[in-house]
Design an enzyme around this catalytic site. Sequence first.
Site, PDB file in Angstrom:
ATOM      1  N   ASP A 243     115.841  74.939  46.908  1.00  0.00           N
ATOM      2  CA  ASP A 243     115.595  73.537  47.265  1.00  0.00           C
ATOM      3  C   ASP A 243     114.500  72.932  46.399  1.00  0.00           C
ATOM      4  O   ASP A 243     114.581  71.762  46.001  1.00  0.00           O
ATOM      5  CB  ASP A 243     115.185  73.437  48.737  1.00  0.00           C
ATOM      6  CG  ASP A 243     116.396  73.441  49.660  1.00  0.00           C
ATOM      7  OD1 ASP A 243     117.507  73.122  49.198  1.00  0.00           O
ATOM      8  OD2 ASP A 243     116.221  73.777  50.847  1.00  0.00           O
TER       9      ASP A 243
ATOM     10  N   THR B 141     122.179  84.047  60.672  1.00  0.00           N
ATOM     11  CA  THR B 141     122.164  85.521  60.659  1.00  0.00           C
ATOM     12  C   THR B 141     121.296  86.098  59.543  1.00  0.00           C
ATOM     13  O   THR B 141     120.991  87.286  59.566  1.00  0.00           O
ATOM     14  CB  THR B 141     123.589  86.059  60.460  1.00  0.00           C
ATOM     15  OG1 THR B 141     124.038  85.658  59.143  1.00  0.00           O
ATOM     16  CG2 THR B 141     124.539  85.503  61.509  1.00  0.00           C
TER      17      THR B 141
ATOM     18  N   ARG C  19     122.417  82.567  51.864  1.00  0.00           N
ATOM     19  CA  ARG C  19     122.026  83.310  53.054  1.00  0.00           C
ATOM     20  C   ARG C  19     122.353  82.468  54.272  1.00  0.00           C
ATOM     21  O   ARG C  19     121.882  81.340  54.396  1.00  0.00           O
ATOM     22  CB  ARG C  19     120.522  83.589  52.966  1.00  0.00           C
ATOM     23  CG  ARG C  19     120.089  84.761  53.759  1.00  0.00           C
ATOM     24  CD  ARG C  19     118.650  85.064  53.483  1.00  0.00           C
ATOM     25  NE  ARG C  19     117.757  84.101  54.111  1.00  0.00           N
ATOM     26  CZ  ARG C  19     116.497  84.356  54.415  1.00  0.00           C
ATOM     27  NH1 ARG C  19     115.969  85.523  54.122  1.00  0.00           N
ATOM     28  NH2 ARG C  19     115.740  83.450  54.983  1.00  0.00           N
TER      29      ARG C  19
ATOM     30  N   ASP D 217     111.588  77.367  50.082  1.00  0.00           N
ATOM     31  CA  ASP D 217     112.927  77.713  49.587  1.00  0.00           C
ATOM     32  C   ASP D 217     112.996  77.368  48.102  1.00  0.00           C
ATOM     33  O   ASP D 217     112.973  76.195  47.728  1.00  0.00           O
ATOM     34  CB  ASP D 217     113.982  76.919  50.374  1.00  0.00           C
ATOM     35  CG  ASP D 217     115.397  77.300  49.972  1.00  0.00           C
ATOM     36  OD1 ASP D 217     115.682  77.365  48.750  1.00  0.00           O
ATOM     37  OD2 ASP D 217     116.228  77.524  50.867  1.00  0.00           O
TER      38      ASP D 217
END
Length: 209
Positions: free
Chosen positions: A202, A107, A103, A199
Site C-alpha cells: 500500500d 486468515t 495474504r 503495509d
Amino acid sequence: MNNVHQIDHPLIRCHLSTVRNKETPPKEFRAAVRQLTFIAGIEATRDLATVTTEIETPIQKCQGYEVEQSFGLVPILRAGVGMVDSMLELVPDAQVWHLGLYRDEKTAQPVGYYNKLPAGKPVEMAFILDPMLATGGSVCMTCETLKTWGVEKIKMISIIAAPEGIHRVSTEFPDLEIYTCVIDDHLNENKFIVPGLGDAGDRIFNTNG
Ligand code: PRP
C-alpha cells in the site's frame, strides 16, 4: 540460524527510519525501498560464482569475470515489484519471474493468483523479493513453487522480518538463505509486524486510502 543474515550497516538504519515513519510520502518510501534493496542485494550476491574471461582494456589484455549461474529474480506481487529495479542494477541479465500472492485478511493465509513460470528450464539460483516477511506463509508458498520448478538454490531478500516468520521459514526450508535489513520484535494479533512499517504494498503504490 546460520542461514539468516541481518544486515548491519549505518545506511540501512537510516533508510529503515524513512520507511518506518508514517509521514514518509510514497515517492520517498519507494526511494528508500530501492536503497535498502541495493545494499541488501550487495550482501546477498556476495557468494555468487563467477567464471574468468579475457577482456581487453584500452591498454592491454587482462582477466575479466562473469556471473556463472543462471539467475532469477522472483518478486512477490505487489510489494516485491518495488525491489526489482535495484536488483537489476546489480544483475542486469537476471530473469524476472513475477509471482502473485496476497495474504487473506481474515486468515493471514497466502492466496496465489499469478504464476507464469514455464515448464522446465528453471534458473539455477532464484532471489525471492518481498519487503515483508511476517508469518512466513507467502515465502513458504513461493519456495514450494520454486522447488517444484526445479530451482537448486533459493535466497530471499526482505526489508523487515518478524521472528515468527523467520522461525517458520527456516524450519520448513532450512536451506533457504534469508537476507533482511532488520528483524523486528513480534507480530500483533492481526499478524502485522511490530513496530514494522505498515503495509509495504500500500505504501509503495499509494493505495492505503
Ligand atoms: C504482504 C507482504 C508479503 C506478505 C507477508 O503482502 O508484501 O507478501 O504480506 O505476509 P506473510 O509473511 O504473513 O505471508 P500483502 O498480502 O499485503 O499483498 P500486497 O503486496 O499486494 O499488498
